[in-house]
Write a protein that holds these residues in place. Structure first.
Motif, PDB file in Angstrom:
ATOM      1  N   LEU A  72      18.233  57.269  46.669  1.00 56.63           N
ATOM      2  CA  LEU A  72      19.433  57.085  47.571  1.00 56.63           C
ATOM      3  C   LEU A  72      20.263  55.288  46.430  1.00 56.63           C
ATOM      4  O   LEU A  72      19.468  55.640  45.006  1.00 56.63           O
ATOM      5  N   GLU A  74      20.768  52.284  44.406  1.00 57.38           N
ATOM      6  CA  GLU A  74      20.593  50.952  44.380  1.00 57.38           C
ATOM      7  C   GLU A  74      19.163  51.035  44.533  1.00 57.38           C
ATOM      8  O   GLU A  74      18.680  50.116  44.931  1.00 57.38           O
ATOM      9  N   ASN A  75      18.366  51.951  44.353  1.00 62.88           N
ATOM     10  CA  ASN A  75      16.753  52.432  44.285  1.00 62.88           C
ATOM     11  C   ASN A  75      15.928  51.877  43.356  1.00 62.88           C
ATOM     12  O   ASN A  75      16.751  51.507  42.206  1.00 62.88           O
ATOM     13  N   LEU A  77      12.867  52.238  42.586  1.00 62.17           N
ATOM     14  CA  LEU A  77      11.831  52.934  42.735  1.00 62.17           C
ATOM     15  C   LEU A  77      11.303  53.046  40.382  1.00 62.17           C
ATOM     16  O   LEU A  77      10.342  52.686  40.122  1.00 62.17           O
ATOM     17  N   LEU A 481      21.129  62.601  47.984  1.00 61.52           N
ATOM     18  CA  LEU A 481      19.958  63.155  48.987  1.00 61.52           C
ATOM     19  C   LEU A 481      19.512  64.516  48.566  1.00 61.52           C
ATOM     20  O   LEU A 481      18.928  64.817  48.445  1.00 61.52           O
TER      21      LEU A 481
ATOM     22  N   VAL C   3       4.480  52.137  40.507  1.00 60.37           N
ATOM     23  CA  VAL C   3       5.524  52.920  40.784  1.00 60.37           C
ATOM     24  C   VAL C   3       5.157  54.139  41.537  1.00 60.37           C
ATOM     25  O   VAL C   3       6.085  54.339  42.719  1.00 60.37           O
ATOM     26  N   ARG C   6       6.201  52.411  45.243  1.00 59.53           N
ATOM     27  CA  ARG C   6       7.707  52.793  45.082  1.00 59.53           C
ATOM     28  C   ARG C   6       7.992  53.998  45.784  1.00 59.53           C
ATOM     29  O   ARG C   6       8.671  53.786  46.327  1.00 59.53           O
ATOM     30  N   LEU C   7       6.826  55.269  45.300  1.00 57.01           N
ATOM     31  CA  LEU C   7       7.692  56.324  45.237  1.00 57.01           C
ATOM     32  C   LEU C   7       7.510  56.616  46.368  1.00 57.01           C
ATOM     33  O   LEU C   7       8.122  56.806  47.531  1.00 57.01           O
ATOM     34  N   THR C  10      10.152  55.528  48.844  1.00 57.16           N
ATOM     35  CA  THR C  10      11.307  55.603  48.885  1.00 57.16           C
ATOM     36  C   THR C  10      11.600  56.674  49.729  1.00 57.16           C
ATOM     37  O   THR C  10      12.426  57.016  50.299  1.00 57.16           O
ATOM     38  N   ALA C  13      11.864  55.131  53.140  1.00 53.33           N
ATOM     39  CA  ALA C  13      13.736  55.181  52.990  1.00 53.33           C
ATOM     40  C   ALA C  13      14.025  56.053  53.921  1.00 53.33           C
ATOM     41  O   ALA C  13      15.175  56.219  53.942  1.00 53.33           O
ATOM     42  N   ALA C  14      14.084  57.670  52.053  1.00 50.10           N
ATOM     43  CA  ALA C  14      15.008  58.535  52.596  1.00 50.10           C
ATOM     44  C   ALA C  14      14.447  59.300  53.712  1.00 50.10           C
ATOM     45  O   ALA C  14      16.016  59.892  54.458  1.00 50.10           O
ATOM     46  N   ARG C  60      19.641  47.748  50.979  1.00 50.21           N
ATOM     47  CA  ARG C  60      19.801  47.796  49.270  1.00 50.21           C
ATOM     48  C   ARG C  60      19.980  47.418  48.284  1.00 50.21           C
ATOM     49  O   ARG C  60      21.144  46.823  48.218  1.00 50.21           O
ATOM     50  N   GLY C  61      18.869  47.398  47.041  1.00 49.76           N
ATOM     51  CA  GLY C  61      19.230  46.541  45.953  1.00 49.76           C
ATOM     52  C   GLY C  61      18.716  45.038  46.397  1.00 49.76           C
ATOM     53  O   GLY C  61      19.827  44.382  45.323  1.00 49.76           O
TER      54      GLY C  61
END
Lengths: 844, 327, 127
Positions: A72, A74-75, A77, A481, C3, C6-7, C10, C13-14, C60-61
């Motif tokens: 994605l 601006e991720n 992680l 993606l 991490v 967050r993984l 992510t 989110a994906a 995002r961000g």
């Protein structure tokens, strides 16, 4: 099918009782902790490929983390610092710790049985190379967990990687760690070159040699000429980082592009170093699966050799955006396209072979088809980026990431998987599952295309490489993606492969699954720890197809050397072109020295990275001690000739030009010479970028010191010659003393020469940190001093052997290789003096 | 009745593939969305090569499919020579000739062109408009050029290697310590084009972008930019101007017409008129200016700009208002 | 380990993105604000980069820590601890905060009145 009843095989039946048991005894593998002492190439090859696969998994996990981050825009992680370590480590580990070692491992594993040698000629060298790689590589990985992993990219361009912009130890880890692992690759290459040329079964002339042996010969030859450039580059950059010698610092006469030239002079051949062995797998696998001899054997061999040569003329295509003159770019553009031709020849030879036979769609066949699909796309995008203007857009974007993964995964990973599925029956009691294997092949194929095809688009949309994040709204979201999903599909395929390995891989050399593919080459002969019971006479390229009784006769011991002739491990050395038996070489058995020498060499390098100089020197000394102990027992001297069957009596452990150690030393000298050539290239390159050479104010070394050094070098050469004369004459006490004096004198003269050289630089007021001019002069002298140091150790061993009565008369192999090396040191010293002292004068 | 899964997947894949291929044609940073002669020429080469590659790829696949079905085919030698030597030789020679013809257009040197020196720095771009080799205007990150005229870019670096790249206008060229590289780019269509550093240059390589805006009114723009900074109008802006100097911002930044004359960071004389801040990282408004000043290290860790986290709310606002007023 | 966490996020989110058919305008509809278009509001928030200073779920961000996190903003009673958190106050606030609270660090943002309503609408979906 010819010659079904070879009437007079060398050895009669029945074989004497106890012969097989004796053979098994000398080749018995150590157990328990003593497994670390094993030096046999087949065993080391297994450790080697296992380790390479481990590094592949590790680097793959790093890639998954990166893909997760880029799924994605601006991720958050992973942060920039971790990401930069991830891509640096991913590239470095994949290239240096997986790809090259994996194919080298396959060579070490397969070559002895493929050429029906009991073992390759320097088993301890292979063991040393493996352990150095294993230990050095593992420490290198650990750096990631200590947050000191390199983070300047796998290409380590200065000045980003230099002391000013990367002051921590992360770059040192890379330079010393990778430089060290390159040394291990070179050690393996020496083993492979001498092994392929000198230990083939009788009758296996070059034109009957399996294509895989050809590619490994070219592979190893390319390592000899490419890797020294990398070692030279890493050494110079490390000298700059540690001692401020400004090779790459523009303000002081250095040039960052010097690094790029050295790196890519290595880095481009590296791609073919990885691809050619993989192509070699295919040239073995395709004929077996198609059940037809390979079509276009000669064309393939010529294509492989051609690729080897061409690959050294392409490196500049990695530098099209550095602002080089248009004319040189056109040349490298055309050369880069030309390399498509030998690849095309190989691809169409395999297609022709498939067409000539009937290929069953087994798992290896699916990987072969996957290779053809993926590698062709990679090759086509390669032609695109060889087009200079297109490369100005594509360079350093995701288009290149796509291209290189298509080339390397298509060109190396798919063939490696094909090879693993194909050759596992040779090393395991059970073959791998065809059902699981096919799913693995399909998952990898889909995953690779899903992960990497969209990257072409990302790149053309303007996405640069090595970015830890990207903004929303540039149109990169969908393709990224998709790439991430593809990466996880690949991971699923690899996980399934591991499951297959866990379920079906049962390592065994003695009771393997056997010739399940009904292949025609010698690695499918029945084997034991000693490889084949007897060493066959080869009369064609596919002996098992053409001589139906071969396997049975070999196993019955009817061919050469059905037992052990000397009571030691041994193999037959044959001539390099037509493979006529020349002598029997005794081989070392298990021992601790390779393991310990490698462990302490690795420790020495790794301690240097953290600037623990004293412990590093101690470890280095222990490592050298280990190597001395190993050398002490290396040259056991000639033995009485032995009968290997068929009335053939061969000498044991000869000396002189035909000796295996001489061949090994020649290859080593080629490596050393290439490294020296790279330093000279650096000298001339820096000259061209500096208007003043020597720079204004730099002192000129006095010619008289140089003259003294030259005379000393010539004296050293004469002393080596005289020493040989004394040694080959009658072994009397007086000449023996004379011999020792000559050896010491030769070493001392070479040492004095390099000292004189260094003193002359210092007296002229040159300091290495002042300018690139001073730095490169001192670097050339330092390299001469390094080789002289090695020579001193070798001479010391010869001297000690003489004292111990382990040298004299025909027993003099250790002296001969020392003298050969000594002569090389003299030649190099003279060339260095001529270039650095005469040239600026001549030019000005 | 729904179609079988495989065909649905195939259709979905085709849609995705087509979308991806079409998407590649446009975008603010897309190489195949050319806005100048160089990018145009390269785009032509690219499309010709894509077409050629597709044909070659299909030929190889057909050959493989034929080989799988064939039995005891005897075309071996002929196939190797035709497919492995003749075919690539012809195709590659044609490509090389075509490529050299088209690229000769790219390397054309104009006699007289606006010259802009761009200096790569970790992680932003200093932009100097040159006249007879001397800078007549210094700005940063957001470059403005005239429409339809060639512009010579003189590329150099202050620290590590960077690479200057505006895909819509042309190829990239590296900035290498000790060397000066030159390229000529031209924008034929008015508009803003995004560029980005293409050579890995350390921590914030990913956040080293810039824009090139092609305008019809370049002379007016240049004249306006050469004027010193606008005087603060409101009280808030005046307070911001004072705070700028009090907080030592002038040690790194120049605002012409004030005492601020630092050269470590970007020139801020007309920062309020630029489309982005922090090298193409953030849109330019008072909010982002304030956020950047307060917490630059969170936005771009490792950059030389510190986080000014001791400013009171109104102070921060005043600074942002002042900078935004510098149009 | 962060991490790992967050993984997971992510991944979630994906997959959400996939499920939504890559429709980036789809916003969770939890509290409807009259006249406001939260989807457009979220887009505006991304465009003017409110995330430089605020953590804003769904954008995002947006991970800034200069100002307060806006997670659960709809639950909050007061804006900046001063104003009642109503849609109209919030729309005024995001457009020109200093006119309401002079001591704030938040500058006026380049939003029209309609846009401000949309931004407020999005913020009031955050529970």
């Amino acid at each position: 099918m010819s010659d079904t009843t070879a009437p007079d095989l060398p050895n009669p039946l029945p074989r004497p009782p106890g012969e097989l048991e004796e053979l098994e005894r000398v080749w018995r593998r150590p157990r328990g902790i003593r497994r670390l002492t094993e030096v046999n190439n087949s065993q080391i090859g297994l450790y080697y490929i296992g380790t390479a696969v481990m590094f592949f998994l590790f680097a793959g996990v790093l890639a998954l983390l990166m893909r997760a981050q880029l799924a994605l825009p601006e991720n958050a992680l992973v942060d920039h610092d971790l990401y930069n370590q991830l891509f640096t480590m991913h590239g470095t580990v994949m290239m240096f710790l997986f790809a090259v070692p994996a194919v080298e491992a396959m060579g070490v594993l397969l070559l002895p049985s493929m050429v029906a040698a009991r073992d390759l000629p320097f088993p301890r060298l292979s063991a040393y190379a493996f352990w150095a790689y294993f230990i050095g590589g593992t420490i290198f990985l650990v750096s990631l967990f200590l947050d000191v992993a390199p983070r300047a990219g796998w290409f380590m361009y200065p000045p980003l990687s230099s002391a000013e912009y990367t002051p921590d130890v992360s770059s040192d880890f890379w330079l010393l760690g990778i430089g060290f692992i390159e040394i291990s690759a070179i050690a393996g290459a020496i083993e492979i070159i001498v092994g392929v040329l000198r230990t083939r079964a009788p009758g296996m002339s070059l034109d009957k040699m399996p294509v895989f042996a050809w590619v490994m010969l070219v592979f190893a030859g390319m390592i000899v000429f490419a890797f020294p450039a990398m070692i030279a580059g890493t050494a110079l950059l490390e000298l700059e980082r540690a001692f401020d010698w400004p090779f790459f610092i523009a303000e002081r006469g250095g040039d960052p592009l010097l690094w790029q030239h050295l790196f890519w002079f290595f880095g481009h051949p590296e791609v073919y170093i990885i691809f050619l062995p993989a192509a070699g797998f295919l040239s073995m696998i395709v004929p077996t699966l198609a059940r037809r001899p390979l079509i276009g054997y000669r064309a393939i061999v010529l294509a492989v050799i051609g690729t080897g040569f061409l690959s050294f003329g392409l490196w500049v295509h990695h530098m099209f955006t550095t602002g080089l003159p248009a004319i040189s770019m056109s040349f490298f553009s055309a050369a880069s396209m030309a390399v498509a031709i030998p690849s095309g020849i190989q691809i169409f030879a395999w297609i022709a072979t498939i067409a000539a036979g009937r290929m069953q769609l087994t798992t290896p066949a699916l990987f072969v088809l996957g290779f053809l699909f993926i590698f062709t796309i990679g090759g086509l995008s390669g032609v695109m980026v060889a087009m200079v203007p297109f490369d100005w857009q594509a360079h350093d974007t995701y288009f290149i990431v796509a291209h290189l993964h298509y080339v390397l995964i298509g060109g190396m990973v798919f063939p490696l998987f094909a090879a693993i599925y194909y050759w596992v029956p040779m090393i395991s009691r059970r073959r791998l599952s065809e059902r699981i294997g096919k799913v693995v092949a399909v998952l990898l194929f889909l995953g690779v295309n899903l992960a990497f095809f969209p990257m072409h688009v990302s790149g053309l949309m303007g996405m640069p490489r090595r970015v830890y994040t990207y903004p929303d709204g540039l149109g990169w979201e969908v393709t990224n993606l998709l790439s991430t999903i593809g990466a996880f599909v690949i991971a699923a395929g690899v996980a399934l492969f591991l499951f297959d390995l866990a379920r079906n891989l049962r390592l065994s050399t003695t009771r393997n699954a056997g010739n399940v593919w009904d292949a025609g080459t010698l690695e499918w002969l029945p084997t034991g720890t000693y490889q084949t019971r007897s060493i066959p006479i080869v009369t064609s390229r596919d002996p098992l197809w053409d001589q139906p009784n071969l396997a049975a006769d070999v196993e019955a011991g009817r061919y050469y050397l059905p037992g052990t002739a000397t009571g030691r491990r041994e193999t037959i050395v044959t001539s390099s072109v037509d493979a006529r038996p020349q002598y029997v070489l005794t081989l070392p058995g298990p021992g601790w020295t390779p393991f310990f020498s490698a462990a302490f060499t690795a420790a020495a390098f790794m301690l240097l990275t953290v600037k623990a100089v004293i412990p590093a020197i101690l470890c280095g000394a222990i490592a050298i001690g280990g190597i001395i102990a190993w050398m002490w027992r290396a040259d056991i001297g000639p033995r009485a000739p032995v009968d290997i069957g068929g009335g053939l009596r061969l000498p044991v452990n000869i000396t002189g030009r035909n000796a295996h150690a001489t061949a090994g030393t020649v290859v080593l000298i080629l490596c050393a010479g290439t490294l020296f050539g790279c330093l000279l290239f650096a000298y001339f390159f820096l000259w061209t970028v500096n208007a003043d050479w020597p720079p204004a104010g730099a002192g000129a070394p006095s010619p008289s010191w140089a003259a003294i050094a030259a005379v000393l070098l010539l004296a050293a050469s004469l002393a080596w010659r005289a020493g040989r004369g004394v040694l080959t004459s009658h072994d009397q006490p007086r000449p023996r003393l004379m011999f020792r004096l000559l050896v010491l004198g030769a070493a001392a003269a070479a040492t004095a020469a390099v000292v004189a050289d260094g003193v002359s630089l210092w007296q002229a007021g040159l300091r290495p940190a002042d300018s690139a001019y001073g730095a490169i002069l001192y670097a050339i002298t330092a390299y001469q001093a390094f080789l002289t140091g090695a020579l001193i150790i070798m001479a010391g061993i010869v001297f000690a052997r003489s004292l111990a009565g382990r040298i004299g008369g025909p027993w003099r192999l250790s002296f001969e290789v020392t003298a050969l090396f000594g002569h090389y040191v003299v030649v190099q010293g003279l060339v260095a003096l001529a270039v650095t002292r005469l040239f600026p004068g001549v030019a000005s | 009745m729904s179609p079988p899964i495989s065909s649905r997947c195939a259709r979905a894949a085709a849609v995705v593939g087509a979308a991806a291929a079409l998407a590649a044609c446009d975008g603010p940073q897309a190489a195949l969305d050319p806005a100048g002669p160089d990018a145009e020429a390269i785009s032509t080469i690219a499309w010709v090569m894509f077409g050629g590659a597709a044909i070659v790829f299909i030929v190889v696949l057909v050959a493989v499919a034929w080989a799988l079905r064939a039995r005891r085919a005897r075309e071996g030698r002929g196939l190797i020579i035709a497919g492995g030597v003749v075919f690539p030789l012809v195709v590659l020679t044609a490509l090389l000739v075509f490529g050299l013809t088209v690229s000769s257009r790219i390397n054309a040197e104009p006699d007289d062109a606006l010259t802009i020196r761009v200096t790569g720095k970790q992680w932003w771009w200093q932009v100097d408009y040159l006249d007879a080799g001397e800078p007549v205007l210094t700005t940063a990150n957001d470059i403005v050029v005239p429409v339809g005229a060639p512009v010579r870019f003189v590329l150099t670096t202050d620290d590590v290697i960077h690479s200057f790249w505006v895909p819509s206008l042309g190829g990239k060229l590296d900035m290498i310590p000790g060397r000066i590289n030159e390229t000529v780019l031209q924008a034929d269509v008015a508009g803003a084009y995004r560029g980005q550093c293409a050579e890995f240059c350390g921590d914030q390589h990913a956040l080293m972008a810039f824009t090139v805006a092609a305008t019809d009114d370049f002379a007016a723009w240049l004249a306006a930019q050469q004027r010193p900074a606008a005087e603060p109008v409101t009280d808030l802006e005046a307070r911001g101007a004072a705070l700028f100097l009090e907080n030592g911002c002038g040690a790194c930044h120049t605002i012409r017409g004030t005492d601020a004359d630092g050269t470590i960071g970007p020139d801020l004389t007309h920062v309020g008129g630029r489309p982005t801040i922090a090298a193409g990282t953030l849109p330019n408004n008072q909010g982002t200016l304030a956020g950047w000043i307060a917490d630059a290290q969170a936005i771009k860790p490792g950059a030389r700009m510190p986080s000014f986290d001791r400013l009171a709310g109104p102070e921060l606002r005043a600074l942002a208002a002042y900078l935004a007023s510098l149009e | 380990m962060t991490v790992a966490r967050r993984l997971v996020s992510t991944g979630v989110a994906a997959s959400l993105l996939l499920a939504a058919g890559c429709d980036r305008d789809a916003a969770p509809q939890t509290r409807i604000v009259a006249d406001g278009d939260p989807g457009h509001g979220r887009q505006l928030i991304a465009e003017v980069a409110c995330g430089v200073c605020h953590i804003i779920p769904g954008v995002r961000g947006a991970a800034g820590t200069v100002g307060p996190s806006l997670a659960g903003f709809a639950e909050r009673n007061l804006i900046a601890g001063v104003l009642p958190n109503t849609p109209s106050e919030l729309a005024r606030w995001v457009r020109d905060a200093p006119s309401l609270v002079p001591e704030t660090a938040m500058p006026p943002m380049p939003l029209s009145e309609d846009e401000a309503v949309n931004v407020a609408a999005y913020l009031l979906t955050l529970r």
